[in-house]
Design an enzyme around this catalytic site. Structure first.
Site, PDB file in Angstrom:
ATOM      1  N   ARG A 132      35.617  36.453  32.067  1.00 32.64           N
ATOM      2  CA  ARG A 132      34.828  36.602  30.245  1.00 32.64           C
ATOM      3  C   ARG A 132      35.630  35.457  29.582  1.00 32.64           C
ATOM      4  NH1 ARG A 132      37.270  39.287  26.244  1.00 32.64           N
ATOM      5  NH2 ARG A 132      34.983  39.885  25.486  1.00 32.64           N
ATOM      6  N   TYR A 133      36.078  34.946  29.265  1.00 35.53           N
ATOM      7  CA  TYR A 133      36.846  33.717  28.208  1.00 35.53           C
ATOM      8  C   TYR A 133      35.780  32.243  27.993  1.00 35.53           C
ATOM      9  CZ  TYR A 133      41.217  36.567  28.281  1.00 35.53           C
ATOM     10  OH  TYR A 133      42.539  37.024  27.974  1.00 35.53           O
ATOM     11  N   GLY A 134      35.408  32.425  27.246  1.00 32.56           N
ATOM     12  CA  GLY A 134      34.483  31.657  26.799  1.00 32.56           C
ATOM     13  C   GLY A 134      34.754  30.276  26.029  1.00 32.56           C
TER      14      GLY A 134
END
Length: 436
Positions: A123-125
Protein backbone atom coordinates in the site's frame (compact mmCIF):
# COMPACT_ATOMS: atom_id res chain seq x y z
CA UNK A 1 55.11 8.78 -10.56
CA UNK A 2 52.79 5.89 -9.67
CA UNK A 3 54.79 3.54 -11.94
CA UNK A 4 58.05 4.60 -10.31
CA UNK A 5 56.72 3.94 -6.81
CA UNK A 6 55.54 0.48 -7.80
CA UNK A 7 58.87 -0.29 -9.46
CA UNK A 8 60.84 0.84 -6.39
CA UNK A 9 58.53 -1.18 -4.12
CA UNK A 10 58.95 -4.31 -6.24
CA UNK A 11 62.73 -3.89 -6.33
CA UNK A 12 62.92 -3.55 -2.53
CA UNK A 13 60.66 -6.56 -2.04
CA UNK A 14 62.70 -8.81 -4.32
CA UNK A 15 65.92 -7.53 -2.79
CA UNK A 16 64.65 -8.47 0.65
CA UNK A 17 63.96 -12.02 -0.38
CA UNK A 18 67.42 -12.36 -1.87
CA UNK A 19 69.00 -11.41 1.48
CA UNK A 20 67.39 -14.37 3.21
CA UNK A 21 69.88 -17.23 3.31
CA UNK A 22 67.54 -20.10 4.03
CA UNK A 23 67.35 -22.28 0.90
CA UNK A 24 63.65 -23.07 1.50
CA UNK A 25 62.43 -19.47 1.69
CA UNK A 26 59.86 -18.66 -1.03
CA UNK A 27 59.05 -15.31 -2.57
CA UNK A 28 56.03 -13.45 -1.19
CA UNK A 29 54.14 -14.17 -4.42
CA UNK A 30 54.45 -17.94 -3.99
CA UNK A 31 53.53 -19.01 -0.45
CA UNK A 32 54.17 -22.58 0.58
CA UNK A 33 51.15 -24.80 -0.01
CA UNK A 34 51.91 -26.80 3.11
CA UNK A 35 52.31 -23.95 5.59
CA UNK A 36 51.54 -20.27 6.03
CA UNK A 37 54.38 -19.84 8.53
CA UNK A 38 57.34 -17.96 7.10
CA UNK A 39 60.80 -19.25 8.01
CA UNK A 40 62.95 -16.95 10.12
CA UNK A 41 65.29 -14.62 8.38
CA UNK A 42 69.00 -14.77 9.04
CA UNK A 43 70.60 -12.11 11.18
CA UNK A 44 71.92 -10.35 8.06
CA UNK A 45 68.46 -9.94 6.53
CA UNK A 46 66.48 -9.25 9.70
CA UNK A 47 66.85 -5.49 9.80
CA UNK A 48 65.84 -5.04 6.19
CA UNK A 49 62.97 -7.52 6.65
CA UNK A 50 61.54 -5.39 9.47
CA UNK A 51 61.67 -2.39 7.14
CA UNK A 52 59.99 -4.43 4.41
CA UNK A 53 57.20 -5.57 6.74
CA UNK A 54 56.43 -1.94 7.44
CA UNK A 55 56.21 -1.24 3.72
CA UNK A 56 53.90 -4.19 3.14
CA UNK A 57 51.58 -3.15 5.98
CA UNK A 58 51.43 0.38 4.64
CA UNK A 59 50.66 -0.94 1.16
CA UNK A 60 47.95 -3.24 2.52
CA UNK A 61 46.30 -0.36 4.36
CA UNK A 62 46.20 1.62 1.15
CA UNK A 63 44.69 -1.09 -1.03
CA UNK A 64 42.38 -3.00 1.29
CA UNK A 65 39.90 -0.83 3.16
CA UNK A 66 38.88 -2.25 6.51
CA UNK A 67 35.15 -3.04 6.56
CA UNK A 68 32.93 -2.66 9.59
CA UNK A 69 30.04 -5.10 9.74
CA UNK A 70 26.72 -4.33 11.36
CA UNK A 71 25.59 -6.40 14.32
CA UNK A 72 22.83 -8.86 13.51
CA UNK A 73 19.83 -10.68 14.91
CA UNK A 74 17.33 -13.27 13.62
CA UNK A 75 13.80 -13.19 12.29
CA UNK A 76 12.62 -16.75 11.77
CA UNK A 77 15.23 -18.35 9.49
CA UNK A 78 16.70 -15.00 8.43
CA UNK A 79 19.86 -13.35 9.71
CA UNK A 80 19.25 -9.61 9.53
CA UNK A 81 20.88 -6.38 10.70
CA UNK A 82 19.65 -5.28 14.12
CA UNK A 83 18.09 -2.23 12.46
CA UNK A 84 15.84 -1.96 9.41
CA UNK A 85 15.17 0.71 6.79
CA UNK A 86 11.63 2.06 6.53
CA UNK A 87 10.46 2.95 3.02
CA UNK A 88 7.04 4.55 3.53
CA UNK A 89 8.39 7.99 2.54
CA UNK A 90 10.19 6.80 -0.61
CA UNK A 91 9.15 8.43 -3.85
CA UNK A 92 10.22 8.76 -7.44
CA UNK A 93 11.90 12.02 -8.41
CA UNK A 94 8.60 13.28 -9.84
CA UNK A 95 5.04 12.18 -10.63
CA UNK A 96 6.02 10.67 -13.98
CA UNK A 97 8.79 8.28 -12.92
CA UNK A 98 9.72 5.96 -10.08
CA UNK A 99 13.45 6.53 -10.53
CA UNK A 100 15.28 8.23 -7.66
CA UNK A 101 19.08 8.43 -7.80
CA UNK A 102 19.33 9.47 -4.16
CA UNK A 103 17.60 6.26 -3.10
CA UNK A 104 19.97 4.27 -5.30
CA UNK A 105 22.93 5.77 -3.43
CA UNK A 106 21.24 4.90 -0.12
CA UNK A 107 20.66 1.29 -1.19
CA UNK A 108 24.22 0.87 -2.41
CA UNK A 109 25.53 2.21 0.89
CA UNK A 110 23.21 -0.10 2.85
CA UNK A 111 24.29 -3.18 0.88
CA UNK A 112 28.01 -2.37 1.20
CA UNK A 113 27.52 -1.78 4.95
CA UNK A 114 25.76 -5.14 5.41
CA UNK A 115 22.76 -3.27 6.77
CA UNK A 116 20.29 -3.74 3.91
CA UNK A 117 17.04 -4.79 5.60
CA UNK A 118 14.19 -3.02 3.80
CA UNK A 119 10.66 -2.89 5.18
CA UNK A 120 8.01 -1.91 2.66
CA UNK A 121 4.34 -2.66 1.87
CA UNK A 122 2.02 -3.05 -1.07
CA UNK A 123 0.00 0.00 0.00
CA UNK A 124 3.02 2.34 0.05
CA UNK A 125 2.77 4.71 -2.91
CA UNK A 126 5.19 7.21 -4.38
CA UNK A 127 4.85 11.00 -3.95
CA UNK A 128 2.41 11.04 -1.02
CA UNK A 129 -0.10 8.84 -2.84
CA UNK A 130 -0.26 6.52 0.18
CA UNK A 131 -2.25 9.07 2.16
CA UNK A 132 -4.88 9.07 -0.59
CA UNK A 133 -4.96 5.29 -0.92
CA UNK A 134 -3.29 5.50 -4.34
CA UNK A 135 -0.10 4.22 -5.89
CA UNK A 136 -0.33 0.68 -4.52
CA UNK A 137 2.88 -1.25 -5.07
CA UNK A 138 4.95 1.72 -6.27
CA UNK A 139 7.41 1.59 -3.37
CA UNK A 140 7.94 -2.12 -3.98
CA UNK A 141 8.74 -1.26 -7.59
CA UNK A 142 11.10 1.56 -6.55
CA UNK A 143 12.97 -0.87 -4.30
CA UNK A 144 13.29 -3.49 -7.04
CA UNK A 145 14.37 -0.98 -9.69
CA UNK A 146 16.87 0.69 -7.36
CA UNK A 147 18.45 -2.61 -6.31
CA UNK A 148 18.83 -3.50 -9.98
CA UNK A 149 20.19 -0.07 -10.90
CA UNK A 150 23.06 -0.25 -8.38
CA UNK A 151 24.06 -3.77 -9.47
CA UNK A 152 23.38 -5.32 -6.11
CA UNK A 153 24.33 -8.83 -7.30
CA UNK A 154 27.92 -7.63 -7.66
CA UNK A 155 27.89 -6.23 -4.14
CA UNK A 156 26.78 -9.61 -2.77
CA UNK A 157 30.25 -10.94 -3.43
CA UNK A 158 31.71 -8.44 -0.96
CA UNK A 159 28.92 -8.58 1.61
CA UNK A 160 28.40 -10.86 4.58
CA UNK A 161 24.65 -10.29 4.44
CA UNK A 162 22.39 -10.29 1.42
CA UNK A 163 19.65 -7.66 1.25
CA UNK A 164 16.51 -8.71 3.12
CA UNK A 165 13.09 -7.53 1.97
CA UNK A 166 9.94 -7.48 4.10
CA UNK A 167 6.61 -6.40 2.67
CA UNK A 168 2.99 -6.40 3.80
CA UNK A 169 -0.50 -7.51 2.79
CA UNK A 170 -3.29 -4.99 3.44
CA UNK A 171 -6.54 -6.42 4.86
CA UNK A 172 -9.48 -5.06 2.86
CA UNK A 173 -13.24 -5.79 2.65
CA UNK A 174 -12.94 -7.22 -0.87
CA UNK A 175 -10.19 -9.63 0.18
CA UNK A 176 -12.20 -12.34 1.86
CA UNK A 177 -10.49 -15.64 0.96
CA UNK A 178 -7.09 -17.17 1.60
CA UNK A 179 -6.49 -17.12 -2.15
CA UNK A 180 -6.75 -13.33 -2.05
CA UNK A 181 -3.68 -13.37 0.21
CA UNK A 182 -1.86 -15.68 -2.19
CA UNK A 183 -2.74 -13.47 -5.16
CA UNK A 184 -1.51 -10.34 -3.39
CA UNK A 185 1.69 -12.15 -2.44
CA UNK A 186 2.27 -13.14 -6.07
CA UNK A 187 1.82 -9.53 -7.15
CA UNK A 188 4.29 -8.31 -4.53
CA UNK A 189 6.80 -10.96 -5.63
CA UNK A 190 6.48 -9.73 -9.21
CA UNK A 191 6.92 -6.06 -8.26
CA UNK A 192 9.90 -6.88 -6.04
CA UNK A 193 11.45 -9.15 -8.65
CA UNK A 194 12.10 -12.03 -6.25
CA UNK A 195 11.34 -15.75 -6.27
CA UNK A 196 10.60 -15.74 -2.54
CA UNK A 197 9.71 -12.85 -0.25
CA UNK A 198 11.94 -12.93 2.84
CA UNK A 199 9.23 -11.79 5.26
CA UNK A 200 5.54 -11.44 4.35
CA UNK A 201 3.42 -9.63 6.95
CA UNK A 202 -0.22 -8.76 7.56
CA UNK A 203 -0.24 -4.96 7.80
CA UNK A 204 -2.81 -4.80 10.62
CA UNK A 205 -5.72 -6.71 12.11
CA UNK A 206 -8.90 -6.84 10.03
CA UNK A 207 -10.23 -3.49 11.23
CA UNK A 208 -11.61 -2.13 7.94
CA UNK A 209 -15.34 -2.71 8.38
CA UNK A 210 -17.24 -0.06 6.36
CA UNK A 211 -20.67 -1.60 7.02
CA UNK A 212 -20.38 -2.10 10.76
CA UNK A 213 -22.52 1.00 11.29
CA UNK A 214 -25.33 -0.95 9.68
CA UNK A 215 -24.71 -3.97 11.88
CA UNK A 216 -22.75 -5.85 9.21
CA UNK A 217 -19.31 -7.00 10.36
CA UNK A 218 -17.23 -9.90 9.11
CA UNK A 219 -13.90 -10.58 10.76
CA UNK A 220 -11.45 -12.21 8.37
CA UNK A 221 -8.33 -12.49 10.56
CA UNK A 222 -8.36 -16.29 10.57
CA UNK A 223 -8.84 -16.36 6.78
CA UNK A 224 -5.76 -14.17 6.41
CA UNK A 225 -3.75 -16.41 8.72
CA UNK A 226 -4.64 -19.38 6.55
CA UNK A 227 -3.61 -17.31 3.54
CA UNK A 228 -0.20 -16.67 5.10
CA UNK A 229 0.17 -20.40 5.73
CA UNK A 230 -0.70 -21.11 2.11
CA UNK A 231 1.94 -18.64 0.88
CA UNK A 232 4.53 -20.25 3.14
CA UNK A 233 3.72 -23.83 2.19
CA UNK A 234 3.72 -23.00 -1.52
CA UNK A 235 7.25 -21.62 -1.13
CA UNK A 236 6.28 -18.06 -2.07
CA UNK A 237 7.70 -16.66 1.17
CA UNK A 238 10.46 -17.62 3.57
CA UNK A 239 8.81 -16.27 6.72
CA UNK A 240 5.46 -14.82 7.77
CA UNK A 241 4.65 -12.11 10.28
CA UNK A 242 1.97 -9.73 11.48
CA UNK A 243 1.74 -6.07 12.47
CA UNK A 244 -0.07 -4.28 15.31
CA UNK A 245 -1.07 -7.49 17.10
CA UNK A 246 -1.39 -7.61 20.89
CA UNK A 247 -0.77 -10.70 23.06
CA UNK A 248 -4.28 -12.16 22.60
CA UNK A 249 -4.36 -11.95 18.81
CA UNK A 250 -0.74 -13.11 18.62
CA UNK A 251 -1.51 -16.30 20.52
CA UNK A 252 -4.52 -17.06 18.33
CA UNK A 253 -2.55 -16.41 15.15
CA UNK A 254 0.36 -18.58 16.24
CA UNK A 255 -1.99 -21.44 17.15
CA UNK A 256 -3.73 -21.27 13.77
CA UNK A 257 -0.46 -21.19 11.82
CA UNK A 258 0.86 -24.14 13.85
CA UNK A 259 -1.97 -26.28 12.45
CA UNK A 260 -0.32 -25.85 9.04
CA UNK A 261 3.22 -26.30 10.44
CA UNK A 262 4.01 -22.64 9.83
CA UNK A 263 5.97 -20.62 12.42
CA UNK A 264 5.03 -17.01 13.20
CA UNK A 265 8.30 -15.11 12.80
CA UNK A 266 7.55 -11.49 13.66
CA UNK A 267 5.20 -8.80 14.92
CA UNK A 268 5.67 -5.13 14.00
CA UNK A 269 4.33 -2.49 16.40
CA UNK A 270 4.97 1.14 17.30
CA UNK A 271 7.75 1.14 19.89
CA UNK A 272 10.11 3.74 21.27
CA UNK A 273 11.52 5.11 24.51
CA UNK A 274 8.29 7.08 25.02
CA UNK A 275 6.09 4.52 23.26
CA UNK A 276 6.09 1.60 25.70
CA UNK A 277 2.56 2.20 27.06
CA UNK A 278 -0.87 1.02 25.87
CA UNK A 279 0.26 -2.60 25.78
CA UNK A 280 3.44 -2.11 23.73
CA UNK A 281 5.87 -3.37 26.38
CA UNK A 282 3.52 -6.20 27.33
CA UNK A 283 3.39 -7.19 23.66
CA UNK A 284 7.20 -7.23 23.44
CA UNK A 285 7.32 -9.41 26.55
CA UNK A 286 4.75 -11.82 25.09
CA UNK A 287 6.62 -12.02 21.79
CA UNK A 288 9.83 -12.86 23.64
CA UNK A 289 7.95 -15.60 25.47
CA UNK A 290 6.56 -17.03 22.20
CA UNK A 291 9.80 -16.72 20.22
CA UNK A 292 8.43 -14.01 17.93
CA UNK A 293 10.72 -11.17 16.88
CA UNK A 294 9.42 -7.63 17.34
CA UNK A 295 10.01 -4.91 14.75
CA UNK A 296 9.42 -1.35 15.95
CA UNK A 297 8.14 1.50 13.81
CA UNK A 298 8.18 5.14 15.03
CA UNK A 299 11.41 4.50 17.01
CA UNK A 300 12.05 8.28 16.97
CA UNK A 301 8.44 9.08 17.95
CA UNK A 302 8.16 11.04 14.69
CA UNK A 303 11.28 13.06 15.48
CA UNK A 304 10.65 13.87 19.14
CA UNK A 305 13.54 11.64 20.22
CA UNK A 306 16.05 13.32 17.93
CA UNK A 307 15.71 16.72 19.64
CA UNK A 308 14.35 18.02 16.35
CA UNK A 309 11.18 19.52 17.78
CA UNK A 310 12.40 20.92 21.09
CA UNK A 311 12.94 24.61 21.84
CA UNK A 312 16.48 23.83 22.93
CA UNK A 313 17.24 22.55 19.41
CA UNK A 314 15.43 24.85 17.03
CA UNK A 315 14.13 27.85 18.95
CA UNK A 316 10.46 27.16 18.30
CA UNK A 317 8.27 24.65 16.56
CA UNK A 318 7.05 27.34 14.19
CA UNK A 319 10.54 27.36 12.66
CA UNK A 320 10.33 23.59 12.15
CA UNK A 321 7.45 24.00 9.72
CA UNK A 322 9.90 25.54 7.26
CA UNK A 323 12.44 22.73 7.51
CA UNK A 324 10.38 19.55 7.89
CA UNK A 325 7.94 17.53 5.85
CA UNK A 326 5.56 17.30 8.82
CA UNK A 327 2.07 18.70 8.31
CA UNK A 328 0.71 21.50 10.47
CA UNK A 329 -1.58 18.98 12.21
CA UNK A 330 1.38 16.75 13.02
CA UNK A 331 3.44 19.64 14.32
CA UNK A 332 0.52 20.80 16.44
CA UNK A 333 0.38 17.40 18.16
CA UNK A 334 4.16 17.15 18.52
CA UNK A 335 4.26 20.60 20.11
CA UNK A 336 2.29 19.22 23.07
CA UNK A 337 5.48 17.46 24.18
CA UNK A 338 7.57 20.62 24.03
CA UNK A 339 7.51 21.49 27.74
CA UNK A 340 7.82 17.97 29.15
CA UNK A 341 10.39 16.28 26.89
CA UNK A 342 13.31 18.55 27.83
CA UNK A 343 14.70 16.50 30.77
CA UNK A 344 14.65 13.30 28.70
CA UNK A 345 16.44 14.94 25.78
CA UNK A 346 18.96 16.34 28.26
CA UNK A 347 19.70 12.82 29.57
CA UNK A 348 19.94 11.49 26.01
CA UNK A 349 22.30 14.29 25.04
CA UNK A 350 24.51 13.59 28.07
CA UNK A 351 24.80 9.90 27.14
CA UNK A 352 25.35 10.78 23.48
CA UNK A 353 28.18 13.17 24.35
CA UNK A 354 29.87 10.65 26.63
CA UNK A 355 29.71 7.97 23.94
CA UNK A 356 30.48 10.12 20.93
CA UNK A 357 27.02 9.44 19.48
CA UNK A 358 23.98 11.46 18.45
CA UNK A 359 20.69 11.75 20.33
CA UNK A 360 19.00 9.85 17.48
CA UNK A 361 21.52 7.02 17.78
CA UNK A 362 20.83 6.76 21.52
CA UNK A 363 17.08 6.52 20.76
CA UNK A 364 17.63 3.67 18.28
CA UNK A 365 20.11 1.84 20.48
CA UNK A 366 17.62 1.87 23.35
CA UNK A 367 15.12 0.02 21.14
CA UNK A 368 17.80 -2.48 20.09
CA UNK A 369 18.73 -3.07 23.73
CA UNK A 370 15.10 -3.95 24.47
CA UNK A 371 15.29 -6.79 21.91
CA UNK A 372 13.34 -4.92 19.22
CA UNK A 373 14.48 -4.19 15.65
CA UNK A 374 13.88 -0.46 15.04
CA UNK A 375 12.63 0.49 11.59
CA UNK A 376 13.52 4.17 11.12
CA UNK A 377 12.72 5.76 7.81
CA UNK A 378 15.68 6.67 5.59
CA UNK A 379 15.59 8.64 2.35
CA UNK A 380 19.22 9.77 2.09
CA UNK A 381 22.69 8.34 2.63
CA UNK A 382 23.24 10.89 5.40
CA UNK A 383 20.17 9.70 7.31
CA UNK A 384 21.14 6.07 6.81
CA UNK A 385 24.71 6.59 8.04
CA UNK A 386 23.49 8.32 11.18
CA UNK A 387 21.03 5.51 11.85
CA UNK A 388 23.70 2.84 11.34
CA UNK A 389 25.71 4.54 14.09
CA UNK A 390 23.19 3.07 16.52
CA UNK A 391 24.57 -0.43 15.91
CA UNK A 392 27.73 -2.06 17.16
CA UNK A 393 27.43 -0.92 20.79
CA UNK A 394 25.00 -1.12 23.71
CA UNK A 395 23.70 1.19 26.38
CA UNK A 396 24.51 0.08 29.91
CA UNK A 397 21.78 -1.02 32.31
CA UNK A 398 22.42 2.15 34.30
CA UNK A 399 21.93 4.31 31.22
CA UNK A 400 18.73 2.46 30.26
CA UNK A 401 17.27 2.97 33.74
CA UNK A 402 18.18 6.67 33.68
CA UNK A 403 16.45 7.08 30.32
CA UNK A 404 13.34 5.21 31.39
CA UNK A 405 13.09 7.23 34.61
CA UNK A 406 12.88 10.44 32.55
CA UNK A 407 10.69 8.91 29.84
CA UNK A 408 8.09 7.60 32.30
CA UNK A 409 7.31 11.20 33.31
CA UNK A 410 6.18 12.02 29.76
CA UNK A 411 2.80 11.25 28.22
CA UNK A 412 2.97 8.15 26.06
CA UNK A 413 3.52 8.76 22.37
CA UNK A 414 0.46 7.94 20.26
CA UNK A 415 1.38 9.54 16.97
CA UNK A 416 0.56 12.90 15.41
CA UNK A 417 -1.87 14.22 12.85
CA UNK A 418 -3.37 11.34 10.90
CA UNK A 419 -0.36 9.11 11.65
CA UNK A 420 -1.25 7.17 14.78
CA UNK A 421 0.15 4.20 16.68
CA UNK A 422 -3.19 2.44 17.19
CA UNK A 423 -5.56 3.74 14.54
CA UNK A 424 -5.70 4.37 10.81
CA UNK A 425 -7.67 6.64 8.52
CA UNK A 426 -9.35 4.26 6.07
CA UNK A 427 -11.29 6.50 3.74
CA UNK A 428 -14.75 6.40 5.33
CA UNK A 429 -13.35 7.25 8.77
CA UNK A 430 -10.87 6.13 11.42
CA UNK A 431 -10.58 2.54 12.64
CA UNK A 432 -8.67 1.48 15.74
CA UNK A 433 -6.92 -1.54 17.17
CA UNK A 434 -5.50 -2.26 20.60
CA UNK A 435 -2.53 -4.25 21.87
CA UNK A 436 -4.46 -6.33 24.38
Amino acid sequence: MRFSCIAIFSTLWLAATSLQTSPTTRTPFAPSPSSHVHEKNTYEGKAFSVFLDGLKKTYARGTNKKRTYADTTKIGNLVVPSMGIGTISWSGKDLTTLENVELQFLIKEAVSSDAAFFDTAERYGSNAKTALGLGWGETEQILQQSLKAVGVSVDHENSKLKPVIATKFTPSPWRNTKESVVKACEESRRRLGVDQIDLYQLHMPDIVQPLKGFGVKSNKDEIYWEGLAECYNRGLVKNVGVCNYGPTLLSRCQETLAKFSVPLASNQIAYSLIGRHNGAQETVNKCNELGIKVLGYYPFAMGLLTGKYSKESIGSLDDALLTTSKTSLELRDLKKYEKEIGPLLGEMEKIATQRGKTIAQVALNYVICKGVIPIPGSRTVTQFKDNVGAMGWQLSKKEILALEEKADKIRGFEGAGFKRTSEKFVGYGVEKWSLD
